[in-house]
Design an enzyme around this catalytic site. Structure first.
Site, PDB file in Angstrom:
ATOM      1  N   PRO A   2       0.839  -1.204   0.000  1.00  0.00           N
ATOM      2  CA  PRO A   2       0.000   0.000   0.000  1.00  0.00           C
ATOM      3  C   PRO A   2       0.875   1.256   0.000  1.00  0.00           C
ATOM      4  O   PRO A   2       1.851   1.332   0.754  1.00  0.00           O
ATOM      5  CB  PRO A   2      -0.779  -0.114   1.318  1.00  0.00           C
ATOM      6  CG  PRO A   2      -0.665  -1.542   1.733  1.00  0.00           C
ATOM      7  CD  PRO A   2       0.632  -2.037   1.181  1.00  0.00           C
ATOM      8  N   GLU A   3       0.547   2.220  -0.853  1.00  0.00           N
ATOM      9  CA  GLU A   3       1.338   3.444  -0.945  1.00  0.00           C
ATOM     10  C   GLU A   3       0.622   4.566  -0.192  1.00  0.00           C
ATOM     11  O   GLU A   3      -0.413   4.332   0.430  1.00  0.00           O
ATOM     12  CB  GLU A   3       1.619   3.748  -2.424  1.00  0.00           C
ATOM     13  CG  GLU A   3       2.312   2.536  -3.071  1.00  0.00           C
ATOM     14  CD  GLU A   3       2.894   2.757  -4.469  1.00  0.00           C
ATOM     15  OE1 GLU A   3       3.189   3.894  -4.831  1.00  0.00           O
ATOM     16  OE2 GLU A   3       3.065   1.741  -5.184  1.00  0.00           O
ATOM     17  N   LYS A  53       3.676   6.437   4.412  1.00  0.00           N
ATOM     18  CA  LYS A  53       2.992   5.161   4.653  1.00  0.00           C
ATOM     19  C   LYS A  53       2.745   4.896   6.137  1.00  0.00           C
ATOM     20  O   LYS A  53       2.348   3.802   6.515  1.00  0.00           O
ATOM     21  CB  LYS A  53       3.829   4.020   4.052  1.00  0.00           C
ATOM     22  CG  LYS A  53       4.063   4.183   2.545  1.00  0.00           C
ATOM     23  CD  LYS A  53       5.027   3.146   2.012  1.00  0.00           C
ATOM     24  CE  LYS A  53       5.392   3.436   0.568  1.00  0.00           C
ATOM     25  NZ  LYS A  53       6.431   2.505   0.065  1.00  0.00           N
ATOM     26  N   ARG A 256      13.751  -4.674  -6.474  1.00  0.00           N
ATOM     27  CA  ARG A 256      12.422  -4.277  -6.941  1.00  0.00           C
ATOM     28  C   ARG A 256      12.404  -4.161  -8.451  1.00  0.00           C
ATOM     29  O   ARG A 256      13.354  -3.701  -9.065  1.00  0.00           O
ATOM     30  CB  ARG A 256      12.025  -2.918  -6.334  1.00  0.00           C
ATOM     31  CG  ARG A 256      12.142  -2.845  -4.831  1.00  0.00           C
ATOM     32  CD  ARG A 256      11.166  -3.732  -4.096  1.00  0.00           C
ATOM     33  NE  ARG A 256       9.782  -3.416  -4.349  1.00  0.00           N
ATOM     34  CZ  ARG A 256       9.086  -2.478  -3.710  1.00  0.00           C
ATOM     35  NH1 ARG A 256       9.655  -1.739  -2.795  1.00  0.00           N
ATOM     36  NH2 ARG A 256       7.812  -2.282  -3.978  1.00  0.00           N
TER      37      ARG A 256
END
Ligand SMILES: [Zn+2]
Length: 267
Positions: A2-3, A53, A256
């Protein structure tokens, strides 16, 4: 993961659902947060805030609840009577009007106001709640000797950007992810910041990351777009670029993955 748009949207939805200034019951069905929940149980919730976040709940008696969802954390908000929480539910907050369930967070801790300040000091500016702090982003970016793609994930440079937004912001700015962060000019950095403000704020409104400009894909609005239609680069390897038709490329940046259009984001 979640950003920042998810944490800010939760601030808005949970504040409205739970209501401020009234006693909240706190329990930990999973048991891992039993002591923390016991500290909060029955206290009044004074406010909720997000920085990137990180979520901070402020309680009567100067206690803070710090939550970071991490990779798999999730909130559920139930208005009216709530179902029985699953045994994996770390925390249940319940007011007269609603319940909030939290499962799988990376962080769920009761902390002091000083500890909250220490966490915030280590974070860069948040484009959703601090849109006028672009100068801080520009300064912090200029000191980084890593690719711009990596710098955008560094929460001390800009708070709240994750893997989806960084790929999309770089596409919108026409910047190759491997460009060294300290080669980005101040004007280019400010352009990235303004894009971040616009895009992340839209994410809060929509509850989803939809960065595509509708006319680029021949539609009039973003309503009803799927993720694949609604973004330019993220997870679209080998698919044609919405702008130029070139196949989107997948690269990895350390651990990533990152995607870019070789024509719209030349090296
Ligand atoms: Zn393209």
């Amino acid at each position: 993961m979640p950003e920042g748009h998810v944490t800010h949207r939760n601030v808005r939805l949970q504040t409205a659902a739970l209501g401020l200034g009234q006693a909240i019951s706190a329990t930990s069905p999973q048991g891992r947060f039993r002591d923390g929940a016991a500290l909060l149980d029955g206290r009044s919730l004074e406010s909720l805030d997000a920085h990137g976040k990180h979520l901070f709940y402020r309680w009567e008696g100067d206690l803070r609840l710090h939550v970071h969802l991490g990779l798999i954390g999730k909130f559920q908000i139930h208005l009216g009577p709530a179902p029985t929480p699953t045994p994996a539910t770390r925390l249940v907050l319940e007011s007269n009007s609603a319940s909030v369930f939290l499962a799988g967070p990376m962080v769920c801790d009761v902390i002091t106001p000083d500890e909250e300040q220490a966490i915030r000091r280590d974070l860069g500016p948040d484009p959703i709640s601090m849109p006028r702090r672009g100068h801080q982003f520009v300064e912090r970016l200029a000191r980084k000797r890593v690719p711009i793609g990596a710098a955008l994930l560094d929460q001390s440079v800009i708070a709240g950007v994750g893997n989806v937004y960084r790929a999309e912001l770089l596409f919108l700015a026409g910047m190759h992810p491997a460009m060294p962060a300290n080669d980005v000019t101040a004007d280019e950095a400010m352009t990235l910041w303004k894009l971040a403000v616009t895009e992340l704020r839209r994410g809060v409104e929509l509850g989803d990351i939809l960065t595509v400009k509708p006319h680029d894909i021949g539609v009039r609005s973003r309503v009803g777009l799927t993720r694949e239609e609604g973004v330019y680069a993220y997870q679209r390897e080998d698919l044609p670029c919405h702008r130029c038709g070139a196949p989107i490329r997948l690269n990895s940046d350390g651990a990533r993955k990152i995607w870019h259009c070789p024509s719209c984001q030349p090296g």
